[in-house]
Motif scaffolding. Structure first.
Motif, PDB file in Angstrom:
ATOM      1  N   UNK A 267     -10.224  13.451  -3.160  1.00  0.00           N
ATOM      2  CA  UNK A 267     -10.091  12.523  -2.042  1.00  0.00           C
ATOM      3  C   UNK A 267      -8.770  12.719  -1.324  1.00  0.00           C
ATOM      4  N   UNK A 268      -8.747  12.378  -0.050  1.00  0.00           N
ATOM      5  CA  UNK A 268      -7.529  12.533   0.746  1.00  0.00           C
ATOM      6  C   UNK A 268      -6.436  11.548   0.319  1.00  0.00           C
ATOM      7  N   UNK A 269      -6.801  10.488  -0.397  1.00  0.00           N
ATOM      8  CA  UNK A 269      -5.826   9.475  -0.820  1.00  0.00           C
ATOM      9  C   UNK A 269      -5.243   9.747  -2.205  1.00  0.00           C
ATOM     10  N   UNK A 270      -5.803  10.712  -2.923  1.00  0.00           N
ATOM     11  CA  UNK A 270      -5.322  11.005  -4.285  1.00  0.00           C
ATOM     12  C   UNK A 270      -3.964  11.701  -4.234  1.00  0.00           C
ATOM     13  N   UNK A 271      -3.156  11.438  -5.234  1.00  0.00           N
ATOM     14  CA  UNK A 271      -1.819  12.046  -5.335  1.00  0.00           C
ATOM     15  C   UNK A 271      -1.828  12.936  -6.569  1.00  0.00           C
ATOM     16  N   UNK A 272      -1.937  14.222  -6.327  1.00  0.00           N
ATOM     17  CA  UNK A 272      -2.202  15.147  -7.420  1.00  0.00           C
ATOM     18  C   UNK A 272      -1.185  16.278  -7.479  1.00  0.00           C
ATOM     19  N   UNK A 287     -12.896  21.387  -2.546  1.00  0.00           N
ATOM     20  CA  UNK A 287     -13.488  20.563  -1.491  1.00  0.00           C
ATOM     21  C   UNK A 287     -12.648  19.300  -1.330  1.00  0.00           C
ATOM     22  N   UNK A 288     -12.309  18.969  -0.082  1.00  0.00           N
ATOM     23  CA  UNK A 288     -11.644  17.707   0.217  1.00  0.00           C
ATOM     24  C   UNK A 288     -12.606  16.749   0.880  1.00  0.00           C
ATOM     25  N   UNK A 300      -4.655  19.055   1.669  1.00  0.00           N
ATOM     26  CA  UNK A 300      -3.761  20.191   1.388  1.00  0.00           C
ATOM     27  C   UNK A 300      -3.362  20.199  -0.081  1.00  0.00           C
ATOM     28  N   UNK A 301      -3.350  21.386  -0.665  1.00  0.00           N
ATOM     29  CA  UNK A 301      -2.902  21.587  -2.043  1.00  0.00           C
ATOM     30  C   UNK A 301      -1.641  22.429  -2.007  1.00  0.00           C
ATOM     31  N   UNK A 302      -0.595  21.978  -2.687  1.00  0.00           N
ATOM     32  CA  UNK A 302       0.691  22.680  -2.596  1.00  0.00           C
ATOM     33  C   UNK A 302       0.939  23.625  -3.770  1.00  0.00           C
ATOM     34  N   UNK A 303       0.299  23.389  -4.897  1.00  0.00           N
ATOM     35  CA  UNK A 303       0.583  24.174  -6.099  1.00  0.00           C
ATOM     36  C   UNK A 303      -0.020  25.568  -6.064  1.00  0.00           C
ATOM     37  N   UNK A 318      -7.069  22.865   2.369  1.00  0.00           N
ATOM     38  CA  UNK A 318      -6.181  23.958   2.750  1.00  0.00           C
ATOM     39  C   UNK A 318      -5.369  24.381   1.541  1.00  0.00           C
ATOM     40  N   UNK A 319      -5.419  25.678   1.249  1.00  0.00           N
ATOM     41  CA  UNK A 319      -4.667  26.238   0.137  1.00  0.00           C
ATOM     42  C   UNK A 319      -3.396  26.909   0.653  1.00  0.00           C
ATOM     43  N   UNK A 320      -2.320  26.860  -0.099  1.00  0.00           N
ATOM     44  CA  UNK A 320      -1.068  27.494   0.348  1.00  0.00           C
ATOM     45  C   UNK A 320      -1.156  29.013   0.259  1.00  0.00           C
ATOM     46  N   UNK A 321      -0.236  29.676   0.916  1.00  0.00           N
ATOM     47  CA  UNK A 321      -0.239  31.144   0.938  1.00  0.00           C
ATOM     48  C   UNK A 321      -0.006  31.741  -0.447  1.00  0.00           C
TER      49      UNK A 321
END
Length: 367
Positions: A267-272, A287-288, A300-303, A318-321
């Motif tokens: 979910x867009x509200x989750x803090x992961x 999937x978002x 967006x996923x930062x890890x 969206x996945x980071x580079x």
């Protein structure tokens, strides 16, 4: 020869008839260990003191709308080696507590027990349930069937370790609001819906095999949950991990493969914190989705994670580079060895998870 066999059977039946298990419990002093003789017992039990029940080829086979075993004691209760078979006597009504084992108020450890559902999901709703600040630890037990196999509710705490949970109806392990539970080295398989669900509680899941469940491997919702999901092997579910609401979780070093919908759905509200996971061979990798109906989002996923071999890499995500897209080249996927040479990615101890895989295969063969 037949005479001696008949005599032995008659003696065993007579000995069992003379042994009243509930009466023995009632008369025992706190701290007593009761050795339950070999046999089948059909009377529901109530335990209101700190004792140990130790089975010796003993089976408790109960048909009742009340628990097969009710525990109502904050002094330590232990149940070891018993086989517990359960279903309701009639359709459950309001006020019934239709559980094979129900910890209403207490501190219980289950060790080396087997729980078998005798009926369908309505007839066998739950194997083991704890609520209201109780503590329940389940170690090296085996469960087959039941609609909601293991439950922790309303602040109950505990642990499930080294267990096999097979063929749940709706959910294998449920962690409800206010409850905190540790899950280690378990196998949860064959659910018609979800393997493990945490709804508003705290989950610490490490080194579990979650395999072949028809919907989610981990269902974190619909109320916000906290905790950590790490080093789990999550294979052949519809969705590997699905996170809802404002849940705050660390999702690290899991292997999520062959999901028919998505490896990770959030979910867009989750803090992961999502780091070091391998998602390979899923229909969709990540999937978002929006918690607000009609809203369009991109999560967006930062890890740093590895996503490989999905039909669709991302959907509304969206996945980071720094995301890796290499083939993990698992050493022996068919044999359950999901070991990769990519540093920092996937399981920290793939050989340990392979042992669970072998144990699961044996369970499928009835061993």
């Amino acid at each position: 020869m037949k005479y001696w066999i008949l005599t032995a059977l008659l003696c065993a039946t007579a000995a069992q008839a003379e042994f009243n298990l509930q009466e023995t419990i009632d008369n025992a002093k706190s701290g007593t260990t009761i050795e339950v003789p070999k046999g089948t017992y059909t009377q529901p039990l109530q335990i209101k003191k700190g004792i140990t029940l130790k089975g010796s080829d003993a089976t408790l086979e109960v048909e009742s709308n009340q628990p097969a075993i009710l525990i109502d004691s904050y002094k330590k209760v232990a149940i070891e080696g018993l086989t517990i078979k359960y279903k309701t006597q009639s359709k459950p009504q309001k006020g019934d507590t239709p559980y094979a084992l129900f910890v209403r108020a207490g501190d219980v450890t289950l060790q080396g027990c087997t729980f078998n559902a005798l009926g369908n999901g309505e007839q066998s709703p739950c194997a083991a349930s704890a609520q209201d600040k109780s503590k329940m630890e389940i170690k090296n037990c085996r469960f087959n069937g039941f609609e909601y196999t293991i439950q922790f509710w309303n602040g109950a705490e505990g642990a499930v370790e080294d267990c096999v949970v097979m063929n749940p109806g709706h959910c294998g392990i449920t962690i409800g609001s206010g409850s905190a539970v540790s899950l280690k080295r378990n196998i949860v398989t064959g659910s018609r819906y979800h393997a493990i669900r945490c709804t508003g509680g705290k989950i610490e899941a490490d080194s579990n095999l979650v395999v072949r469940n028809k919907n989610r491997g981990f269902y974190i919702g619909s109320k916000s949950a906290i905790g950590e999901i790490s080093n789990n092997l999550i294979v052949d579910n519809a969705t590997g991990i699905n996170v809802f609401a404002n849940s705050k979780l660390e999702i690290q070093n899991n292997v999520i493969v062959r999901s028919s919908f998505a490896g990770l759905c959030i979910a867009d509200t989750a803090k992961l914190k999502i780091e070091g996971n391998i998602m390979a061979g899923n229909d969709k990798g990540v999937v978002g989705f929006a918690t607000e109906k009609g809203k369009k989002v991109t999560v967006s996923i930062s890890g740093k994670n590895l996503v490989h071999g999905s039909k669709t890499e991302t959907e509304a995500a969206k996945l980071p580079s720094k995301t890796l897209k290499d083939d993990p080249k698992f050493k022996d996927e068919d044999a359950g060895l999901f070991k990769t040479g990519i540093k920092g990615m996937g399981l920290s101890d793939p050989e340990a998870l392979q042992k669970l895989w072998i144990k699961w295969q044996a369970a499928l063969d009835g061993k």
